[in-house]
Motif scaffolding. Structure first.
Motif, PDB file in Angstrom:
ATOM      1  N   TYR A  23      -1.991   4.192  -1.124  1.00 30.78           N
ATOM      2  CA  TYR A  23      -2.159   2.660  -1.097  1.00 30.78           C
ATOM      3  C   TYR A  23      -2.239   2.246   0.401  1.00 30.78           C
ATOM      4  O   TYR A  23      -1.553   2.293   1.193  1.00 30.78           O
ATOM      5  CB  TYR A  23      -0.696   2.099  -1.653  1.00 30.78           C
ATOM      6  N   THR A  24      -3.942   2.061   0.552  1.00 34.71           N
ATOM      7  CA  THR A  24      -4.384   2.201   1.915  1.00 34.71           C
ATOM      8  C   THR A  24      -4.591   0.575   2.258  1.00 34.71           C
ATOM      9  O   THR A  24      -5.330   0.043   1.606  1.00 34.71           O
ATOM     10  CB  THR A  24      -5.636   2.903   2.236  1.00 34.71           C
ATOM     11  N   ALA A  25      -4.328   0.140   3.470  1.00 31.29           N
ATOM     12  CA  ALA A  25      -4.683  -1.220   3.778  1.00 31.29           C
ATOM     13  C   ALA A  25      -6.357  -1.469   4.092  1.00 31.29           C
ATOM     14  O   ALA A  25      -6.488  -1.110   5.080  1.00 31.29           O
ATOM     15  CB  ALA A  25      -3.916  -1.610   5.068  1.00 31.29           C
TER      16      ALA A  25
ATOM     17  N   THR B 273      -2.830   3.076   6.784  1.00 31.14           N
ATOM     18  CA  THR B 273      -3.889   2.955   7.802  1.00 31.14           C
ATOM     19  C   THR B 273      -5.129   3.465   7.032  1.00 31.14           C
ATOM     20  O   THR B 273      -5.143   4.713   6.358  1.00 31.14           O
ATOM     21  CB  THR B 273      -3.669   3.312   9.160  1.00 31.14           C
ATOM     22  N   VAL B 274      -6.254   3.178   7.472  1.00 26.90           N
ATOM     23  CA  VAL B 274      -7.419   3.886   7.016  1.00 26.90           C
ATOM     24  C   VAL B 274      -7.601   5.083   7.672  1.00 26.90           C
ATOM     25  O   VAL B 274      -8.024   6.066   6.827  1.00 26.90           O
ATOM     26  CB  VAL B 274      -8.793   2.949   7.326  1.00 26.90           C
ATOM     27  N   GLU B 275      -7.129   5.451   8.659  1.00 24.32           N
ATOM     28  CA  GLU B 275      -6.981   7.033   9.217  1.00 24.32           C
ATOM     29  C   GLU B 275      -6.230   7.862   8.320  1.00 24.32           C
ATOM     30  O   GLU B 275      -6.501   8.815   8.058  1.00 24.32           O
ATOM     31  CB  GLU B 275      -6.556   6.651  10.590  1.00 24.32           C
ATOM     32  N   GLU B 276      -4.977   7.210   7.972  1.00 24.32           N
ATOM     33  CA  GLU B 276      -4.096   7.947   7.073  1.00 24.32           C
ATOM     34  C   GLU B 276      -4.562   8.241   5.456  1.00 24.32           C
ATOM     35  O   GLU B 276      -4.617   9.438   5.057  1.00 24.32           O
ATOM     36  CB  GLU B 276      -2.653   7.135   6.866  1.00 24.32           C
ATOM     37  N   GLY B 277      -5.373   7.303   5.244  1.00 20.28           N
ATOM     38  CA  GLY B 277      -5.877   7.252   3.772  1.00 20.28           C
ATOM     39  C   GLY B 277      -6.886   8.034   3.586  1.00 20.28           C
ATOM     40  O   GLY B 277      -7.229   8.848   2.749  1.00 20.28           O
TER      41      GLY B 277
END
Length: 240
Positions: free
Chosen positions: A195-197, A208-212
């Motif tokens: 579940y990415t922002a 975060t997109v970096e994490e996603g």
């Protein structure tokens, strides 16, 4: 240097995945439905010193657009090593299948499922020219039937029922295609970023997109060619 095509790469997870894969030494084509947005995204990366990128116009709901993108890639690089089917829409919520309009349901499937299928079909000749071709379908845990039938299933998932159904279909496509292409040594896998922002969920995701993008990039960089027809998340596999 591998050649990568990412659909829906002018923003969000697609853009971040393109950035990380380019930083890892791949040449990345940022597929975008709007070429101006795609060129702007590629320009941002180049301004940051990441020059091994280029924008390419591709609308996954338009077969002629896909064919033109394929011809452009064929003329410029000849072969494609990795296709990442990332383009997708979330639809308006809540989207209970029992009452969601058929027009809205068809729109979601047109992009999230049929778009990925027809993009893959058109790009397969270029993938077959690669020595180590791979296809990654960006899915969601909401598309997991195991998780949907679990007692621990979050109740708010019903708000995304139709979106989830498109991802279940996409997962089915992953398995069937992996079985079909196994003899050609073309790997096909699904991956969920979590579940990415992004604007797909009005930036409500907790990642975060970096994490996603991490799970997508990990799968993209995987060297084990025996891994195909599987569903991954950051840190391991997820049940179908």
């Amino acid at each position: 240097m591998r050649t990568v095509l990412i659909t829906g790469a002018n923003k969000g997870l697609g853009f971040e995945t393109a950035k990380q894969l380019a930083q890892a030494g791949n040449f990345v084509y940022l597929g975008s439905r709007d070429i101006i947005n795609g060129q702007s995204a590629a320009g941002k990366l180049k301004a940051a010193g990441i020059t091994n990128v280029a924008a390419i116009h591709i609308d996954v709901t338009d077969i002629n657009s896909i064919r033109k993108a394929k011809a452009e890639l064929e003329n410029s690089v000849g072969a494609l090593d990795l296709l990442i089917n990332n383009a997708g829409i979330s639809g308006e919520q809540p989207q209970y299948i029992a009452e969601y309009s058929m027009e809205a349901i068809r729109a979601l499937f047109e992009t999230n499922y049929f778009g990925a299928v027809q993009t893959t079909q058109v790009m397969l000749p270029l993938l077959r020219k690669s020595s180590a071709p791979s296809i990654i379908n960006v899915s969601s845990e909401i598309g997991s039937l195991t998780m949907q039938t679990s007692a621990e299933r979050p109740p708010n998932w019903s708000n995304f029922s139709t979106y989830g159904a498109t991802k279940t279909a996409l997962n089915g496509f992953t398995v069937m295609l992996a079985n079909e292409l196994r003899g050609e040594h073309i790997t096909v896998n699904s991956v969920t970023p979590g579940y990415t922002a992004t604007d797909l969920n009005q930036f409500k995701g907790f990642k975060t997109v970096e994490e996603g993008a991490k799970a997508i990039v990990q799968l993209a960089m995987l060297e084990d060619r025996s891994i195909t027809g599987r569903f991954f998340k950051d840190g391991g596999e997820i049940p179908w």
